[in-house]
Design a protein around this motif. Structure first.
Motif, short mmCIF file in Angstrom:
data_model
loop_
_atom_site.label_atom_id
_atom_site.label_comp_id
_atom_site.label_asym_id
_atom_site.label_seq_id
_atom_site.Cartn_x
_atom_site.Cartn_y
_atom_site.Cartn_z
N PRO A 131 0.84 -1.19 0.00
CA PRO A 131 0.00 0.00 0.00
C PRO A 131 0.88 1.25 0.00
CG PRO A 131 0.00 -1.07 2.17
CD PRO A 131 0.83 -1.92 1.28
N CYS B 290 5.70 2.68 1.61
CA CYS B 290 4.75 1.59 1.81
C CYS B 290 4.17 1.73 3.21
CB CYS B 290 5.45 0.24 1.67
SG CYS B 290 4.34 -1.13 2.01
N HIS C 244 7.81 -3.08 6.04
CA HIS C 244 8.42 -2.84 4.72
C HIS C 244 9.20 -1.53 4.66
CE1 HIS C 244 5.28 -5.73 2.71
NE2 HIS C 244 5.96 -6.29 3.68
N LEU D 205 11.08 0.50 1.66
CA LEU D 205 10.24 1.14 0.65
C LEU D 205 9.85 2.56 1.06
CD1 LEU D 205 7.88 -1.80 -0.39
CD2 LEU D 205 9.99 -1.02 -1.48
#
Ligand SMILES: [Cu+2]
Length: 279
Positions: A199, A252, A257, A271
Motif C-alpha cells: 500500500p 509503503c 516494509h 520502501l
C-alpha cells in the motif's frame, strides 16, 4: 527499428552502502535498464543468457504475436546458458509496462530479473493535459538476505523478506524526488515484485490515478487517493501535486516494509523515498 541488448547474469548488488545482495540482473543492474519507446516503434531486443540456468523474457501487458510473448515451455524453448534469443515486435499501446523473466519467475524475478518498459503515446495531447513536470518510476521489490546468502523472497514459511527496495535501493539510499511548490509529478508505480502487495502512501496530500496497467482512466472516472495497493504485476500512474514545501514521504504503509532488517535508518528504511519540495 530500435535495437536493444539485454544480458542476464549473476551480480553482486548494493541495495544499501552497507548491504550487498546476490542478484539476477539484466545488464548488471537492478532493475534492468529502462526501455523507453514511442507508440508505433518497431523494436528488436537481443537477449543473451549468462545465467547458470535457462531464462526467457516476457513483455508484461503488451499485445504481441504469441511467439514473442516469452513464457518458457509455452511459447518458446527456454534460452539456455550461453545462448541468445531475439524478440522483435511493434509496440501499439502507450503506457507503463514492464519486462521480466518468464522461466522460473518465482526465483528469477524475485532475484531482480525485471525492468520498466515505458511507451510514450504518439499523440501527446492527453499527456499535455496531465500537465506534469516530473516523471518518476517506482519499481518495488523484496529481498531475503540471511547470513551472507540471498534467497528469493516469497510469501512462504521461511522465505519472508527482510529487505525492500525502490528501483533497486533501500532507504536511505533511494533517490529523492526534487520539485517546487505548485509543480506536478507523475509517479509510475510498478509491482515488479512477485509476491507482496504494497500500500504505497504519499504524505502532503492526495494524488489522482490517471492510468491503471497502461490504460488511461477517463477524466470523469478518476479518483483521488493518498494510498494505493500495488500488487504483483500491477501498474498505477498517479499525479501528485506539491502543495507545501518541505520533506514529504513516499512509502509503503506496511511498517515492516519500511525497515532494513527490522531497523530504521534516518527515520525509515526499505520502501521509502523523500519528496523534497522547495518553496
Ligand atoms: Cu510494502
Amino acid at each position: 527499428m530500435k535495437v536493444f541488448e539485454l544480458e542476464a547474469s549473476v551480480i553482486r548488488w548494493n541495495i544499501l552502502s552497507h548491504e550487498r545482495v546476490s542478484a539476477y540482473a539484466f545488464n548488471k543492474q537492478v532493475p534492468g535498464p529502462r526501455i523507453e519507446l514511442t507508440q508505433g516503434d518497431r523494436v528488436r531486443i537481443h537477449v543473451k543468457n549468462d545465467l547458470p540456468e535457462s531464462t526467457t523474457v516476457h513483455w508484461h501487458g503488451l499485445v504481441l504475436p504469441n511467439a514473442m510473448d516469452g513464457p518458457a515451455e509455452i511459447t518458446q524453448e527456454p534460452i539456455e546458458p550461453g545462448q541468445s534469443y531475439i524478440y522483435q515486435y511493434t509496440v501499439r499501446q502507450p503506457g507503463t509496462f514492464m519486462y521480466h523473466t518468464h522461466d522460473h519467475p518465482d526465483r528469477q524475478q524475485a532475484l531482480g530479473l525485471y525492468g520498466a518498459l515505458i511507451v510514450r503515446p504518439k499523440d501527446t495531447s492527453r499527456e499535455d493535459r496531465l500537465a506534469y513536470q516530473h516523471d518518476v518510476v517506482v519499481q518495488l521489490q523484496e529481498w531475503l538476505e540471511r547470513e551472507g546468502f540471498t534467497y528469493p523472497a516469497m510469501l512462504m514459511e521461511g522465505a519472508l523478506p527482510n529487505f525492500f527496495t525502490i528501483n533497486g535501493k533501500a532507504y536511505p539510499d533511494t533517490e529523492p524526488i526534487r520539485m517546487r511548490v505548485g509543480k506536478r509529478v507523475r509517479i509510475r508505480f510498478i509491482g515488479t515484485n512477485n509476491n507482496f502487495i504494497h500500500p504505497m502512501h504519499i504524505h502532503g496530500g492526495p494524488f489522482e490515478i490517471v492510468e491503471t496497467d497502461g490504460n488511461p482512466v477517463p477524466e470523469g472516472a478518476r479518483f483521488l487517493k493518498d494510498t494505493i495497493n500495488v500488487g504483483p504485476g500491477e501498474r498505477y500512474d498517479v499525479i501528485w501535486t506539491a502543495r507545501r514545501h518541505g520533506r514529504w514521504l513516499l512509502h509503503c504503509h506496511i511498517p515492516h516494509h519500511t525497515t532494513n532488517e527490522n531497523v530504521e535508518e534516518e527515520g525509515a528504511g526499505g520502501l521509502t523515498a523523500l519528496i523534497e519540495v522547495a518553496p
